[in-house]
Scaffold this active site. Structure first.
Site, PDB file in Angstrom:
ATOM      1  N   LEU A  69     -26.957 -55.013 -24.722  1.00 41.00           N
ATOM      2  CA  LEU A  69     -26.773 -54.503 -26.034  1.00 41.00           C
ATOM      3  C   LEU A  69     -25.162 -54.835 -26.377  1.00 41.00           C
ATOM      4  O   LEU A  69     -24.949 -55.379 -27.445  1.00 41.00           O
ATOM      5  CB  LEU A  69     -26.622 -53.024 -26.424  1.00 41.00           C
ATOM      6  CG  LEU A  69     -26.501 -52.545 -27.811  1.00 41.00           C
ATOM      7  CD1 LEU A  69     -27.382 -53.184 -28.807  1.00 41.00           C
ATOM      8  CD2 LEU A  69     -26.857 -51.155 -27.896  1.00 41.00           C
ATOM      9  N   VAL A  72     -25.055 -58.631 -27.710  1.00 36.29           N
ATOM     10  CA  VAL A  72     -25.276 -58.549 -28.978  1.00 36.29           C
ATOM     11  C   VAL A  72     -24.268 -58.115 -29.790  1.00 36.29           C
ATOM     12  O   VAL A  72     -23.920 -58.955 -30.893  1.00 36.29           O
ATOM     13  CB  VAL A  72     -26.777 -57.776 -29.314  1.00 36.29           C
ATOM     14  CG1 VAL A  72     -27.002 -57.916 -30.737  1.00 36.29           C
ATOM     15  CG2 VAL A  72     -27.910 -58.134 -28.493  1.00 36.29           C
ATOM     16  N   HIS A  73     -23.637 -57.016 -29.506  1.00 34.57           N
ATOM     17  CA  HIS A  73     -22.529 -56.680 -30.099  1.00 34.57           C
ATOM     18  C   HIS A  73     -21.471 -57.685 -30.210  1.00 34.57           C
ATOM     19  O   HIS A  73     -20.775 -57.897 -31.189  1.00 34.57           O
ATOM     20  CB  HIS A  73     -22.087 -55.242 -29.836  1.00 34.57           C
ATOM     21  CG  HIS A  73     -20.706 -54.561 -30.401  1.00 34.57           C
ATOM     22  ND1 HIS A  73     -20.870 -54.057 -31.581  1.00 34.57           N
ATOM     23  CD2 HIS A  73     -19.730 -54.263 -29.973  1.00 34.57           C
ATOM     24  CE1 HIS A  73     -19.962 -53.434 -32.032  1.00 34.57           C
ATOM     25  NE2 HIS A  73     -18.933 -53.667 -31.201  1.00 34.57           N
ATOM     26  N   ALA A  74     -20.970 -58.206 -29.097  1.00 33.59           N
ATOM     27  CA  ALA A  74     -19.814 -59.138 -28.911  1.00 33.59           C
ATOM     28  C   ALA A  74     -20.458 -60.465 -29.871  1.00 33.59           C
ATOM     29  O   ALA A  74     -19.477 -60.891 -30.383  1.00 33.59           O
ATOM     30  CB  ALA A  74     -19.754 -59.542 -27.591  1.00 33.59           C
ATOM     31  N   HIS A  77     -19.695 -59.615 -33.402  1.00 33.93           N
ATOM     32  CA  HIS A  77     -18.045 -59.447 -33.706  1.00 33.93           C
ATOM     33  C   HIS A  77     -17.598 -61.003 -33.904  1.00 33.93           C
ATOM     34  O   HIS A  77     -16.978 -61.146 -34.836  1.00 33.93           O
ATOM     35  CB  HIS A  77     -17.303 -59.005 -32.541  1.00 33.93           C
ATOM     36  CG  HIS A  77     -16.987 -57.565 -32.749  1.00 33.93           C
ATOM     37  ND1 HIS A  77     -15.967 -56.941 -33.435  1.00 33.93           N
ATOM     38  CD2 HIS A  77     -17.756 -56.430 -32.330  1.00 33.93           C
ATOM     39  CE1 HIS A  77     -15.807 -55.798 -33.729  1.00 33.93           C
ATOM     40  NE2 HIS A  77     -16.952 -55.158 -33.059  1.00 33.93           N
TER      41      HIS A  77
END
Length: 101
Positions: A69, A72-74, A77
């Site tokens: 996860l 995916v977050h990176a 961003h």
């Protein structure tokens, strides 16, 4: 984490470029856009390194990659920062045009 940090820094620099343009400080706005670009290059280099490692591992028949996860977050961003940097450039150019009138 490098993607998240560099993406966040790039977005902040792009926002600062817009703020500088609002104050008619176009040299500072250009500097901040360049700074955002530099952060995006660092993020892109980090991303490329991770993708290269993943590609090397993918050739192993026993390799089963799960995308965490945080990755995916990176990615979110860095992509948001790229888009925001592009929009910031448009805002700076718009402020310049307004000042010319």
């Amino acid at each position: 984490m490098e993607l998240i940090i560099n993406g966040g820094n790039a977005k902040s620099s792009a926002f600062e470029a817009i703020e500088a343009a609002k104050q008619h400080k176009y040299d500072l706005a250009s500097f901040k856009l360049k700074e955002a670009d530099d952060f995006l290059v660092k993020g892109h280099n980090s991303q490329t390194s991770m993708l290269t490692k993943a590609a090397e591992n993918a050739e192993n028949p026993n390799y089963n990659e799960e995308v965490p996860l945080i990755m995916v977050h990176a990615q979110d961003h860095i992509m948001t920062a790229i888009m925001f940097r592009d929009i910031a450039n448009e805002f700076v150019e718009l402020y310049k045009k307004i000042d010319l009138k």
